[in-house]
Design a protein around this motif. Structure first.
Motif, PDB file in Angstrom:
ATOM      1  N   THR A   1      -9.244  38.249  71.012  1.00  0.00           N
ATOM      2  CA  THR A   1      -8.437  39.432  71.206  1.00  0.00           C
ATOM      3  C   THR A   1      -9.053  40.755  70.936  1.00  0.00           C
ATOM      4  N   VAL A   2      -8.140  41.702  71.059  1.00  0.00           N
ATOM      5  CA  VAL A   2      -8.335  43.058  70.642  1.00  0.00           C
ATOM      6  C   VAL A   2      -8.495  42.976  69.218  1.00  0.00           C
ATOM      7  N   ALA A   3      -9.170  43.702  68.392  1.00  0.00           N
ATOM      8  CA  ALA A   3      -9.244  43.953  67.055  1.00  0.00           C
ATOM      9  C   ALA A   3      -7.966  44.561  66.294  1.00  0.00           C
ATOM     10  N   CYS A   4      -7.646  43.798  65.214  1.00  0.00           N
ATOM     11  CA  CYS A   4      -6.529  44.604  64.508  1.00  0.00           C
ATOM     12  C   CYS A   4      -6.880  46.043  63.777  1.00  0.00           C
ATOM     13  N   ASN A   5      -6.094  46.854  63.655  1.00  0.00           N
ATOM     14  CA  ASN A   5      -6.290  48.002  62.993  1.00  0.00           C
ATOM     15  C   ASN A   5      -5.067  48.604  62.216  1.00  0.00           C
ATOM     16  N   ASP A   6      -5.056  49.950  61.638  1.00  0.00           N
ATOM     17  CA  ASP A   6      -4.004  50.317  60.589  1.00  0.00           C
ATOM     18  C   ASP A   6      -2.771  50.028  61.356  1.00  0.00           C
TER      19      ASP A   6
ATOM     20  N   ASP B   1       4.249  43.672  68.620  1.00  0.00           N
ATOM     21  CA  ASP B   1       4.741  42.902  69.550  1.00  0.00           C
ATOM     22  C   ASP B   1       3.363  42.236  70.469  1.00  0.00           C
ATOM     23  N   LYS B   2       2.253  42.582  69.877  1.00  0.00           N
ATOM     24  CA  LYS B   2       1.166  41.890  70.443  1.00  0.00           C
ATOM     25  C   LYS B   2       0.207  41.336  69.522  1.00  0.00           C
ATOM     26  N   THR B   3      -0.742  40.508  69.928  1.00  0.00           N
ATOM     27  CA  THR B   3      -1.700  39.686  69.354  1.00  0.00           C
ATOM     28  C   THR B   3      -2.801  40.585  68.983  1.00  0.00           C
ATOM     29  N   CYS B   4      -3.361  40.402  67.921  1.00  0.00           N
ATOM     30  CA  CYS B   4      -4.769  40.955  67.570  1.00  0.00           C
ATOM     31  C   CYS B   4      -5.399  40.115  66.555  1.00  0.00           C
ATOM     32  N   THR B   5      -6.726  40.375  66.383  1.00  0.00           N
ATOM     33  CA  THR B   5      -7.548  39.454  65.770  1.00  0.00           C
ATOM     34  C   THR B   5      -8.243  40.531  64.548  1.00  0.00           C
ATOM     35  N   LEU B   6      -8.231  39.923  63.311  1.00  0.00           N
ATOM     36  CA  LEU B   6      -8.897  40.346  62.162  1.00  0.00           C
ATOM     37  C   LEU B   6     -10.386  39.817  62.003  1.00  0.00           C
ATOM     38  N   TYR B   7     -11.325  40.540  62.552  1.00  0.00           N
ATOM     39  CA  TYR B   7     -12.572  39.791  62.698  1.00  0.00           C
ATOM     40  C   TYR B   7     -13.409  40.049  61.380  1.00  0.00           C
TER      41      TYR B   7
ATOM     42  N   ALA C   1     -12.739  29.108  62.706  1.00  0.00           N
ATOM     43  CA  ALA C   1     -11.623  29.710  63.561  1.00  0.00           C
ATOM     44  C   ALA C   1     -11.377  31.183  63.224  1.00  0.00           C
ATOM     45  N   ILE C   2     -11.513  31.991  64.134  1.00  0.00           N
ATOM     46  CA  ILE C   2     -11.155  33.334  63.840  1.00  0.00           C
ATOM     47  C   ILE C   2      -9.786  33.597  63.575  1.00  0.00           C
ATOM     48  N   ALA C   3      -9.525  34.750  62.592  1.00  0.00           N
ATOM     49  CA  ALA C   3      -8.058  34.918  62.371  1.00  0.00           C
ATOM     50  C   ALA C   3      -7.448  35.909  63.184  1.00  0.00           C
ATOM     51  N   THR C   4      -6.968  35.265  64.382  1.00  0.00           N
ATOM     52  CA  THR C   4      -6.094  35.847  65.402  1.00  0.00           C
ATOM     53  C   THR C   4      -4.733  35.793  64.947  1.00  0.00           C
ATOM     54  N   ILE C   5      -3.754  36.689  65.014  1.00  0.00           N
ATOM     55  CA  ILE C   5      -2.503  36.609  64.541  1.00  0.00           C
ATOM     56  C   ILE C   5      -1.496  37.328  65.478  1.00  0.00           C
ATOM     57  N   GLY C   6      -0.547  36.474  65.719  1.00  0.00           N
ATOM     58  CA  GLY C   6       0.767  37.067  66.796  1.00  0.00           C
ATOM     59  C   GLY C   6       1.618  37.937  65.970  1.00  0.00           C
ATOM     60  N   PRO C   7       2.548  38.244  66.667  1.00  0.00           N
ATOM     61  CA  PRO C   7       3.589  39.212  65.976  1.00  0.00           C
ATOM     62  C   PRO C   7       4.244  38.267  64.863  1.00  0.00           C
ATOM     63  N   LYS C   8       4.354  39.017  63.760  1.00  0.00           N
ATOM     64  CA  LYS C   8       4.719  38.544  62.362  1.00  0.00           C
ATOM     65  C   LYS C   8       3.955  37.439  61.765  1.00  0.00           C
TER      66      LYS C   8
ATOM     67  N   TYR D   1     -11.500  47.931  58.690  1.00  0.00           N
ATOM     68  CA  TYR D   1     -11.315  46.571  59.595  1.00  0.00           C
ATOM     69  C   TYR D   1     -12.694  46.668  60.526  1.00  0.00           C
ATOM     70  N   GLN D   2     -13.338  45.598  60.757  1.00  0.00           N
ATOM     71  CA  GLN D   2     -14.293  45.385  61.746  1.00  0.00           C
ATOM     72  C   GLN D   2     -13.907  45.091  62.988  1.00  0.00           C
ATOM     73  N   ASP D   3     -14.720  45.364  64.086  1.00  0.00           N
ATOM     74  CA  ASP D   3     -14.730  44.932  65.429  1.00  0.00           C
ATOM     75  C   ASP D   3     -15.317  43.862  65.700  1.00  0.00           C
ATOM     76  N   ARG D   4     -15.251  43.566  66.862  1.00  0.00           N
ATOM     77  CA  ARG D   4     -15.960  41.877  67.382  1.00  0.00           C
ATOM     78  C   ARG D   4     -17.410  41.868  66.536  1.00  0.00           C
TER      79      ARG D   4
END
Length: 226
Positions: free
Chosen positions: A78-83, A110-116, A140-147, A173-176
């Motif tokens: 998914t989209v990369a996590c940021n600050d 309230d959205k899912t993001c990934t720590l790449y 597995a990549i570190a994709t995290i949903g809300p909370k 944080y890195q992108d893909r």
């Protein structure tokens, strides 16, 4: 049978009973043979069950379906996590000698993001970053949903190594793509009051992001980096 009855009624209109029977046979000469060779009806096609949220293999709107076999370093997800997506906390292990630090990232949106890949880590103005990574990328990549949470661990120094005291950690944080966003400014995160300050050596390193805390601990405490 419904077709036979309809044809019989059509031929029987305006005729006597006997004439109706004869005319029925004339209109439908194959009726008698049909009883010996009934036509097999084709069953109606069973409607396919639509994919529902959470069903494996179902692609939800607004998400990217990872390719088969994609790993942590592949950039799939998914989209990369940021600050703006994360709450960052730091902690240490009680029985540790201060050689390690745990970084916990919690998704408060309230959205899912990934720590790449791995976080870019520095120590404010004292020690420039980013630190080199340690270990290998998890499967597995570190994709995290809300909370939900993901973790990264820091190896800070060896027992006999000369160290420098620091009071803050800088994180980026890195992108893909691996090593992306390296020129972006890192955000300083104050250490928790329980920690106060850290001692950092010249060979400090950081693990890849992982949703499994046990995997982080195995790498830090059982890989010979003490």
């Amino acid at each position: 049978m419904r077709t036979a009855r309809t044809s019989w009624r059509t031929c029987a209109l305006g005729a006597a009973a006997l004439a109706a029977l004869l005319s029925s046979a004339a209109c439908n000469p194959g009726i008698a043979d049909d009883t010996k060779n009934p036509t097999t009806s084709t069953p109606a096609a069973t409607p396919s069950t639509p994919s529902t949220p959470g069903t494996p293999g179902a692609t939800q709107p607004g998400t990217t379906q990872p390719s088969a076999g994609a790993g942590a370093g592949s950039g799939a997800g998914t989209v990369a996590c940021n600050d703006n997506d994360l709450s960052i906390t730091t902690s240490v292990w009680r029985q540790d000698s201060g050689q390690h630090l745990l970084i916990t990232a919690t998704n408060f949106t309230d959205k899912t993001c990934t720590l790449y890949h791995y976080p870019y880590i520095g120590f404010g103005a004292v020690i420039d970053g980013p630190l080199a990574p340690m270990g290998s990328a998890p499967k597995a990549i570190a994709t995290i949903g809300p909370k939900e949470k993901a973790y990264a661990g820091l190896f800070l120094y060896r027992g006999s190594e000369k160290t420098v005291p620091v009071e803050a950690v800088s994180i980026g944080y890195q992108d893909r793509a691996l090593n992306s966003n390296k020129e972006s400014a890192m955000l300083d995160v104050a250490l928790s009051k329980e920690i106060g300050s850290l001692n950092v050596g010249t060979d400090a390193r950081v693990t890849y992001w992982n949703r499994d805390l046990g995997a982080i601990e195995d790498l830090l405490f059982r890989s010979g980096t003490r």
